[in-house]
Enzyme design. Sequence first.
Site, PDB file in Angstrom:
ATOM      1  N   CYS A   5       0.829  -1.216   0.000  1.00 47.14           N
ATOM      2  CA  CYS A   5       0.000   0.000   0.000  1.00 47.14           C
ATOM      3  C   CYS A   5       0.862   1.264   0.000  1.00 47.14           C
ATOM      4  CB  CYS A   5      -0.894   0.044   1.247  1.00 47.14           C
ATOM      5  SG  CYS A   5      -1.771  -1.481   1.565  1.00 47.14           S
ATOM      6  N   HIS A  11      -5.871   2.101   5.529  1.00 44.59           N
ATOM      7  CA  HIS A  11      -6.470   1.281   4.466  1.00 44.59           C
ATOM      8  C   HIS A  11      -7.208   0.129   5.140  1.00 44.59           C
ATOM      9  CE1 HIS A  11      -7.111  -1.214   1.045  1.00 44.59           C
ATOM     10  NE2 HIS A  11      -6.112  -2.042   1.285  1.00 44.59           N
ATOM     11  N   HIS A  25     -10.146  -3.226   4.803  1.00 43.09           N
ATOM     12  CA  HIS A  25     -10.881  -4.161   3.952  1.00 43.09           C
ATOM     13  C   HIS A  25     -12.285  -4.356   4.551  1.00 43.09           C
ATOM     14  CE1 HIS A  25      -7.281  -6.298   1.775  1.00 43.09           C
ATOM     15  NE2 HIS A  25      -7.253  -4.983   1.654  1.00 43.09           N
ATOM     16  N   GLU A  29     -27.015  11.919  10.643  1.00 37.00           N
ATOM     17  CA  GLU A  29     -26.280  12.708  11.643  1.00 37.00           C
ATOM     18  C   GLU A  29     -24.762  12.491  11.569  1.00 37.00           C
ATOM     19  OE1 GLU A  29     -27.369  15.087  13.353  1.00 37.00           O
ATOM     20  OE2 GLU A  29     -25.934  15.380  14.994  1.00 37.00           O
ATOM     21  N   HIS A  79     -12.754  -4.297  -2.771  1.00 41.99           N
ATOM     22  CA  HIS A  79     -11.480  -4.339  -2.045  1.00 41.99           C
ATOM     23  C   HIS A  79     -11.576  -3.651  -0.674  1.00 41.99           C
ATOM     24  CE1 HIS A  79      -6.825  -3.618  -2.392  1.00 41.99           C
ATOM     25  NE2 HIS A  79      -7.212  -3.695  -1.137  1.00 41.99           N
TER      26      HIS A  79
HETATM   27  C1  LIG Z   1      -5.223 -10.304   2.139  1.00 40.16           C
HETATM   28  S1  LIG Z   1      -3.869  -9.758   1.208  1.00 40.16           S
HETATM   29  C2  LIG Z   1      -4.262  -8.078   0.932  1.00 40.16           C
HETATM   30  C3  LIG Z   1      -3.164  -7.318   0.229  1.00 40.16           C
HETATM   31  O1  LIG Z   1      -3.013  -7.785  -1.061  1.00 40.16           O
HETATM   32  C4  LIG Z   1      -3.501  -5.843   0.194  1.00 40.16           C
HETATM   33  O2  LIG Z   1      -4.768  -5.612  -0.361  1.00 40.16           O
HETATM   34  C5  LIG Z   1      -3.431  -5.169   1.525  1.00 40.16           C
HETATM   35  O3  LIG Z   1      -4.311  -4.434   1.895  1.00 40.16           O
HETATM   36  C6  LIG Z   1      -2.292  -5.342   2.428  1.00 40.16           C
HETATM   37  O4  LIG Z   1      -1.081  -5.303   1.758  1.00 40.16           O
HETATM   38  P1  LIG Z   1       0.266  -5.461   2.577  1.00 40.16           P
HETATM   39  O5  LIG Z   1       1.350  -5.471   1.535  1.00 40.16           O
HETATM   40  O6  LIG Z   1       0.199  -6.718   3.370  1.00 40.16           O
HETATM   41  O7  LIG Z   1       0.342  -4.262   3.496  1.00 40.16           O
HETATM   42 ZN   LIG Z   2      -5.831  -3.899   0.487  1.00 40.70          ZN
END
Ligand SMILES: CSC[C@@H](O)[C@@H](O)C(=O)COP(=O)(O)O
Ligand SMILES: [Zn+2]
Length: 271
Positions: free
Chosen positions: A101, A118, A120, A147, A204
């Site tokens: 990232c 970041h 998920h 709100e 993602h």
């Molecule tokens: C479950 S692997 C997810 C990764 O490919 C990526 O999307 C992520 O968010 C984390 O990347 P990373 O390189 O481990 O910091």
């Molecule tokens: Zn990611």
Amino acid sequence: MAAESFEEDASSSVAAKEDELVISDSAQHPANLICELCRKFYNWGWVTGTGGGTSIRHGDHIFIAPSGVQKEMMQPRDIFVMDFHTRNYLRRPPSLKPSACTPLFLAAYDQGAGCCIHTHSQWAVLVTLLVERDLGKDACFEIECIEQIKGVPKGKGKQGNLGYYDRLRIPIIENTAHEEDLKDTLEGAIKKYPDAYAVLVRRHGIYIWGDNVVKAKTLCESLDYIFQLAVEMRKQKLLWAKPQTTWGKFQAWFESTTTTLPSGYHTQLYP
Ligand SMILES: CSC[C@@H](O)[C@@H](O)C(=O)COP(=O)(O)O
Ligand SMILES: [Zn+2]
């Protein structure tokens, strides 16, 4: 002193100096904060199974987590440190790679951010799918009259947060096979939506940044709350925002003026 032992001494003193960048008793030190925050984010389902991450900029130093590790188990010694200006690593923990990232975090720092998160989060992912299905691939996520929108800053260089009646817009970009390839589209989305402090990535997750750690974290919490609510609203067939047709815009304008009109005038004109 033998040449070999001199080299050993020199390299161990370099390592000790590099360790000083991440070892501190202060809970507020970025290396400690990243580890602490990621433990919380894991419990909130944001950095599951090594996915997601957090980076902090402190002065000229950028602190970055390693790639592919359990983010909730990280220790300060695992953290990479990069110089903001040269983009060279000042500290690289042996046998670890910096987060994939990193180019996205750097894009946020180029916007003046002090922290980038970041996640998920499943709510963020679901919202990207609902927007695509119901509004198309080019649409952004839009919501108003909730709100918690008041927890979202108005935009870069603007004072204060959005109001209850303001419309929150978060751009959505398409996912790529490799995280680092998201950089150009993320930067494109920032140009198109200069007020955005967050960009959703379809199927993602989301990148969120702020001037400092507190602002990035609280924005992340506000947005995740809103995304969860939005998913539940859609189940109940509730609209996120008024349709933005010309008629819709006129109605919104008209509604905002009705308080000054005689009672009954609104219903007579638009029963
Ligand atoms: C479950 S692997 C997810 C990764 O490919 C990526 O999307 C992520 O968010 C984390 O990347 P990373 O390189 O481990 O910091
Ligand atoms: Zn990611």
